[in-house]
Design a protein around this motif. Structure first.
Motif, PDB file in Angstrom:
ATOM      1  N   SER A 117       0.826  -1.216   0.000  1.00 27.05           N
ATOM      2  CA  SER A 117       0.000   0.000   0.000  1.00 27.05           C
ATOM      3  C   SER A 117       0.853   1.256   0.000  1.00 27.05           C
ATOM      4  O   SER A 117       0.507   2.254  -0.647  1.00 27.05           O
ATOM      5  N   GLN A 118       2.000   1.230   0.703  1.00 21.14           N
ATOM      6  CA  GLN A 118       2.882   2.396   0.693  1.00 21.14           C
ATOM      7  C   GLN A 118       3.499   2.607  -0.684  1.00 21.14           C
ATOM      8  O   GLN A 118       3.569   3.737  -1.183  1.00 21.14           O
ATOM      9  N   GLY A 119       3.929   1.528  -1.314  1.00 21.15           N
ATOM     10  CA  GLY A 119       4.479   1.633  -2.666  1.00 21.15           C
ATOM     11  C   GLY A 119       3.462   2.183  -3.649  1.00 21.15           C
ATOM     12  O   GLY A 119       3.792   2.996  -4.527  1.00 21.15           O
ATOM     13  N   ARG A 120       2.234   1.770  -3.502  1.00 20.23           N
ATOM     14  CA  ARG A 120       1.190   2.243  -4.413  1.00 20.23           C
ATOM     15  C   ARG A 120       0.889   3.727  -4.227  1.00 20.23           C
ATOM     16  O   ARG A 120       0.727   4.462  -5.202  1.00 20.23           O
ATOM     17  N   THR A 121       0.808   4.173  -2.981  1.00 19.92           N
ATOM     18  CA  THR A 121       0.521   5.592  -2.772  1.00 19.92           C
ATOM     19  C   THR A 121       1.669   6.471  -3.263  1.00 19.92           C
ATOM     20  O   THR A 121       1.441   7.573  -3.771  1.00 19.92           O
ATOM     21  N   LEU A 122       2.899   5.995  -3.132  1.00 21.50           N
ATOM     22  CA  LEU A 122       4.035   6.743  -3.664  1.00 21.50           C
ATOM     23  C   LEU A 122       3.959   6.849  -5.181  1.00 21.50           C
ATOM     24  O   LEU A 122       4.285   7.897  -5.760  1.00 21.50           O
ATOM     25  N   GLU A 123       3.533   5.778  -5.835  1.00 18.48           N
ATOM     26  CA  GLU A 123       3.367   5.808  -7.289  1.00 18.48           C
ATOM     27  C   GLU A 123       2.292   6.808  -7.691  1.00 18.48           C
ATOM     28  O   GLU A 123       2.445   7.546  -8.667  1.00 18.48           O
ATOM     29  N   VAL A 124       1.189   6.823  -6.948  1.00 18.15           N
ATOM     30  CA  VAL A 124       0.135   7.795  -7.238  1.00 18.15           C
ATOM     31  C   VAL A 124       0.667   9.216  -7.063  1.00 18.15           C
ATOM     32  O   VAL A 124       0.451  10.088  -7.912  1.00 18.15           O
ATOM     33  N   LEU A 125       1.397   9.458  -5.976  1.00 18.83           N
ATOM     34  CA  LEU A 125       1.943  10.792  -5.726  1.00 18.83           C
ATOM     35  C   LEU A 125       2.908  11.212  -6.824  1.00 18.83           C
ATOM     36  O   LEU A 125       2.851  12.345  -7.316  1.00 18.83           O
ATOM     37  N   ARG A 126       3.800  10.308  -7.205  1.00 16.79           N
ATOM     38  CA  ARG A 126       4.745  10.630  -8.295  1.00 16.79           C
ATOM     39  C   ARG A 126       4.011  11.001  -9.576  1.00 16.79           C
ATOM     40  O   ARG A 126       4.422  11.906 -10.305  1.00 16.79           O
ATOM     41  N   PHE A 127       2.943  10.295  -9.853  1.00 18.92           N
ATOM     42  CA  PHE A 127       2.202  10.522 -11.091  1.00 18.92           C
ATOM     43  C   PHE A 127       1.466  11.852 -11.075  1.00 18.92           C
ATOM     44  O   PHE A 127       1.565  12.648 -12.012  1.00 18.92           O
ATOM     45  N   VAL A 128       0.713  12.128  -9.988  1.00 14.46           N
ATOM     46  CA  VAL A 128      -0.136  13.326  -9.983  1.00 14.46           C
ATOM     47  C   VAL A 128       0.662  14.603  -9.817  1.00 14.46           C
ATOM     48  O   VAL A 128       0.231  15.675 -10.274  1.00 14.46           O
ATOM     49  N   ALA A 129       1.842  14.523  -9.200  1.00 13.83           N
ATOM     50  CA  ALA A 129       2.607  15.746  -8.914  1.00 13.83           C
ATOM     51  C   ALA A 129       3.111  16.433 -10.163  1.00 13.83           C
ATOM     52  O   ALA A 129       3.385  17.643 -10.138  1.00 13.83           O
ATOM     53  N   VAL A 130       3.242  15.706 -11.255  1.00 11.55           N
ATOM     54  CA  VAL A 130       3.794  16.299 -12.479  1.00 11.55           C
ATOM     55  C   VAL A 130       2.750  16.449 -13.575  1.00 11.55           C
ATOM     56  O   VAL A 130       3.080  16.710 -14.728  1.00 11.55           O
ATOM     57  N   LEU A 131       1.490  16.309 -13.225  1.00 11.10           N
ATOM     58  CA  LEU A 131       0.430  16.468 -14.218  1.00 11.10           C
ATOM     59  C   LEU A 131       0.289  17.929 -14.636  1.00 11.10           C
ATOM     60  O   LEU A 131       0.461  18.831 -13.818  1.00 11.10           O
ATOM     61  N   PRO A 132      -0.038  18.183 -15.912  1.00 13.95           N
ATOM     62  CA  PRO A 132      -0.363  19.554 -16.319  1.00 13.95           C
ATOM     63  C   PRO A 132      -1.510  20.089 -15.469  1.00 13.95           C
ATOM     64  O   PRO A 132      -2.478  19.375 -15.192  1.00 13.95           O
ATOM     65  N   GLY A 133      -1.381  21.313 -15.043  1.00 12.55           N
ATOM     66  CA  GLY A 133      -2.387  21.890 -14.163  1.00 12.55           C
ATOM     67  C   GLY A 133      -2.056  21.688 -12.697  1.00 12.55           C
ATOM     68  O   GLY A 133      -2.673  22.295 -11.834  1.00 12.55           O
ATOM     69  N   VAL A 134      -1.080  20.815 -12.412  1.00  9.00           N
ATOM     70  CA  VAL A 134      -0.647  20.591 -11.034  1.00  9.00           C
ATOM     71  C   VAL A 134       0.797  21.019 -10.861  1.00  9.00           C
ATOM     72  O   VAL A 134       1.139  21.731  -9.914  1.00  9.00           O
ATOM     73  N   VAL A 135       1.661  20.582 -11.781  1.00  8.89           N
ATOM     74  CA  VAL A 135       3.087  20.853 -11.623  1.00  8.89           C
ATOM     75  C   VAL A 135       3.357  22.358 -11.546  1.00  8.89           C
ATOM     76  O   VAL A 135       4.248  22.801 -10.829  1.00  8.89           O
ATOM     77  N   GLU A 136       2.528  23.146 -12.239  1.00  3.75           N
ATOM     78  CA  GLU A 136       2.700  24.595 -12.180  1.00  3.75           C
ATOM     79  C   GLU A 136       2.388  25.145 -10.785  1.00  3.75           C
ATOM     80  O   GLU A 136       2.877  26.205 -10.409  1.00  3.75           O
ATOM     81  N   LYS A 137       1.548  24.416 -10.048  1.00  2.74           N
ATOM     82  CA  LYS A 137       1.154  24.847  -8.702  1.00  2.74           C
ATOM     83  C   LYS A 137       1.927  24.110  -7.616  1.00  2.74           C
ATOM     84  O   LYS A 137       1.626  24.244  -6.432  1.00  2.74           O
ATOM     85  N   TRP A 138       2.898  23.268  -8.055  1.00  2.97           N
ATOM     86  CA  TRP A 138       3.601  22.438  -7.076  1.00  2.97           C
ATOM     87  C   TRP A 138       4.628  23.281  -6.329  1.00  2.97           C
ATOM     88  O   TRP A 138       5.817  23.048  -6.337  1.00  2.97           O
TER      89      TRP A 138
END
Length: 197
Positions: A117-138
């Motif tokens: 479960s920890q590995g999966r949540t890290l994968e989700v975080l890695r993915f969403v953090a660089v999405l267009p519309g997010v990375v600009e606000k990161w």
């Protein structure tokens, strides 16, 4: 102080729930998702689309959902009415209690599912953090608040007969914690400390 904090918490929770419901009401059914009005947890309930069994790699259908969901969710939470009141956005990974060849009540099953479960949540975080519309606000706001939390089988979903619903227990949630909750926790702790003989 308790009363005013409780009113603030209720107003924040109600306002956030209504804002999230308004933003995503047209998507919840086909995503098989729900928003909990009490905990403000955005819960995805279709485990077959998240990850392959026992794996941490995101499956394409869930990537497509996250590409749509997370920038819009970030937009709501960083809006002027809420951004100063958000303490944490928790990406939570939950598993069922079972593990290959292990009894669901065993420590081995629990620890294996914790790592998963920890590995999966890290994968989700890695993915969403660089999405267009997010990375600009990161910026510091998101970095200080978005966390990845693997919870193994510690928060199972139970059926009416109190048996584990294994399918429903395998889920991903995005949970919002506000500063009103933090203040209530501090008040409750202070009250408990004062009440202790």
């Amino acid at each position: 102080q308790i009363r005013s904090t409780a009113v603030l918490y209720d107003d924040l929770r109600s306002g956030l729930f209504e804002a999230l419901q308004s933003e995503f009401s047209g998507d919840l059914d086909h995503w098989n998702a729900e928003i909990d009005p009490t905990t403000l947890a955005f819960r995805f309930r279709e485990p077959e689309i998240f990850f392959k069994s026992g794996k941490t790699t995101l499956r394409e259908p869930f990537k497509i959902i996250l590409e749509d969901f997370f920038p819009r969710n970030t937009g709501v939470l960083t809006g002027e009415s809420y951004r100063d009141h958000i303490e944490e956005v928790r990406i939570e990974g939950h598993t069922s209690s079972e593990w290959e060849g292990e009894d669901g009540d065993s420590f081995e099953a629990y620890w294996q599912n914790m790592a998963l479960s920890q590995g999966r949540t890290l994968e989700v975080l890695r993915f969403v953090a660089v999405l267009p519309g997010v990375v600009e606000k990161w910026d510091s706001w998101l970095r200080e608040r978005v966390t990845a939390n693997g919870l193994s089988s510690s928060k199972l979903i139970l059926l009416d007969n109190r048996e584990e619903d294994r399918r429903a227990s395998r889920r991903v949630e995005f949970r919002v914690r506000t500063d009103a909750e933090e203040q209530m926790d501090r008040i409750n702790k202070a009250w408990s400390d004062d009440a202790t003989p």
